[in-house]
Scaffold this motif. Sequence first.
Motif, PDB file in Angstrom:
ATOM      1  N   GLY A  92       0.776  -1.225   0.000  1.00 15.50           N
ATOM      2  CA  GLY A  92       0.000   0.000   0.000  1.00 15.50           C
ATOM      3  C   GLY A  92       0.808   1.276   0.000  1.00 15.50           C
ATOM      4  O   GLY A  92       0.270   2.355  -0.286  1.00 15.50           O
ATOM      5  N   ILE A 194      -4.849   0.832  -2.494  1.00 20.74           N
ATOM      6  CA  ILE A 194      -5.888   1.273  -1.560  1.00 20.74           C
ATOM      7  C   ILE A 194      -6.504   0.083  -0.843  1.00 20.74           C
ATOM      8  O   ILE A 194      -6.786   0.126   0.372  1.00 20.74           O
ATOM      9  N   GLN A 195      -6.713  -0.983  -1.571  1.00 17.15           N
ATOM     10  CA  GLN A 195      -7.262  -2.190  -0.948  1.00 17.15           C
ATOM     11  C   GLN A 195      -6.309  -2.757   0.088  1.00 17.15           C
ATOM     12  O   GLN A 195      -6.732  -3.244   1.149  1.00 17.15           O
ATOM     13  N   LEU A 197      -4.122  -0.991   1.848  1.00 23.01           N
ATOM     14  CA  LEU A 197      -4.159  -0.103   3.009  1.00 23.01           C
ATOM     15  C   LEU A 197      -5.429  -0.289   3.821  1.00 23.01           C
ATOM     16  O   LEU A 197      -5.414  -0.203   5.057  1.00 23.01           O
ATOM     17  N   SER A 198      -6.541  -0.550   3.144  1.00 29.26           N
ATOM     18  CA  SER A 198      -7.814  -0.720   3.844  1.00 29.26           C
ATOM     19  C   SER A 198      -7.854  -2.005   4.662  1.00 29.26           C
ATOM     20  O   SER A 198      -8.636  -2.102   5.615  1.00 29.26           O
ATOM     21  N   ASP A 202      -6.031   2.083   9.811  1.00 29.56           N
ATOM     22  CA  ASP A 202      -6.338   3.248   8.990  1.00 29.56           C
ATOM     23  C   ASP A 202      -5.164   4.234   9.046  1.00 29.56           C
ATOM     24  O   ASP A 202      -5.041   5.032   9.976  1.00 29.56           O
ATOM     25  N   LYS A 204      -4.268   5.939   6.031  1.00 31.19           N
ATOM     26  CA  LYS A 204      -4.302   6.649   4.758  1.00 31.19           C
ATOM     27  C   LYS A 204      -3.836   8.089   4.906  1.00 31.19           C
ATOM     28  O   LYS A 204      -3.109   8.609   4.044  1.00 31.19           O
ATOM     29  N   GLU A 239     -11.987   8.406  -3.322  1.00 32.51           N
ATOM     30  CA  GLU A 239     -12.104   7.405  -2.256  1.00 32.51           C
ATOM     31  C   GLU A 239     -11.796   6.000  -2.750  1.00 32.51           C
ATOM     32  O   GLU A 239     -11.248   5.188  -2.006  1.00 32.51           O
ATOM     33  N   ARG A 240     -12.134   5.709  -3.997  1.00 33.65           N
ATOM     34  CA  ARG A 240     -11.938   4.355  -4.519  1.00 33.65           C
ATOM     35  C   ARG A 240     -10.510   4.109  -4.968  1.00 33.65           C
ATOM     36  O   ARG A 240      -9.942   3.034  -4.719  1.00 33.65           O
ATOM     37  N   GLY A 242      -7.753   6.542  -4.604  1.00 35.72           N
ATOM     38  CA  GLY A 242      -6.710   7.257  -3.881  1.00 35.72           C
ATOM     39  C   GLY A 242      -5.966   8.276  -4.729  1.00 35.72           C
ATOM     40  O   GLY A 242      -5.025   8.911  -4.248  1.00 35.72           O
TER      41      GLY A 242
END
Length: 342
Positions: A92, A194-195, A197-198, A202, A204, A239-240, A242
């Motif tokens: 990520g 992003i996936q 990191l999610s 948290d 981000k 959001e989806r 990044g």
Amino acid sequence: MERVSYMFETAVETNNTNEISRCFRLFPLLGEEIRGLDMYSEFLCSVIADKSRITGDVQTNIHALRLTRLFEVIASAVDNHFPLVETHYGPGRMIRVIQRLQMEGAKRAAMLLDFFEEDRHIKRRLNQMQQVDAQLRQYPSYHAERESPGRYSEDDISDTDFKEISSILAELVLIERQIAAFNRFMESRAVPEIQALSAGPDIKDSIFMSADSVASLVPLSMQSSFATKHSATLPLFDERTGLVNSTPISLRLPWLNDTYICFESFFLSKSVAKAMALDDTETLPGWTHPLQENTDNTAMKRGGATPSDLSSGKGKILLGKNVTGLGGSLLDMPQTSSCVGD
């Protein structure tokens, strides 16, 4: 920490790739992974600036080719350096490098569009086409244009100008295509980051670039537009994916789309007008005499009759004797009226 940073900068200046990799791996061990990612991103931007230049003599679509070369170099940098970042910094973390390269590519692409607009005289062409459209609205009918003393003439835009407009239109299509392909590529590489990191804590906000860092990469001429776009209704990052929502190139897309539509509309209308001009029977030779007169002259020659014979009725006998081959004389065939309603 300062010593490692100095060693990294020295390695970049001397283009010592082994030393660059070694110093880059030391940053996370010292608890300075954000600084390491930022310095490595700047190093990749310098590589992009060197490799994106086009050498050699290119005659057509030079601006589209420069843009394509820029995007290819960025894509290569993302794919080639991703394993190194993920191995030493974790899953990520590459999203921060991708964001930096996205802004670098968008800034350079916007500069190329500015040069394209100036080099191909886009503003002058647009003004020229607007004047033509205004004159066409003043004389909407083609025949009215021909008879009006102050009408618009097709000679106002020469064949050379028309070819130049066609060339600009083709390059606009290539530019928009490459921008769309670049955006799709960056999204395909950013979404997995992003996936990743999610899936964990948290973090981000700490991994993503700051708003000030993003704003510093926007040209001064676009600062006001950038601030307007990133209001309370539009977040800085998608959001989806990044990725940055509003970049220098995305701010230029409305101008690019409007310019393409204007050139395409003018090109089509001009092409249709030229095709209609070819079908204008009033300007073609051989249409100054009625069709019936030509038919009568042909019949007299084949039947050996003269105009006085036709007036006296002799021409009918001669025509009936000479035109055969369909089972008898044409005069022997039953006569029918050719008029509707007889």
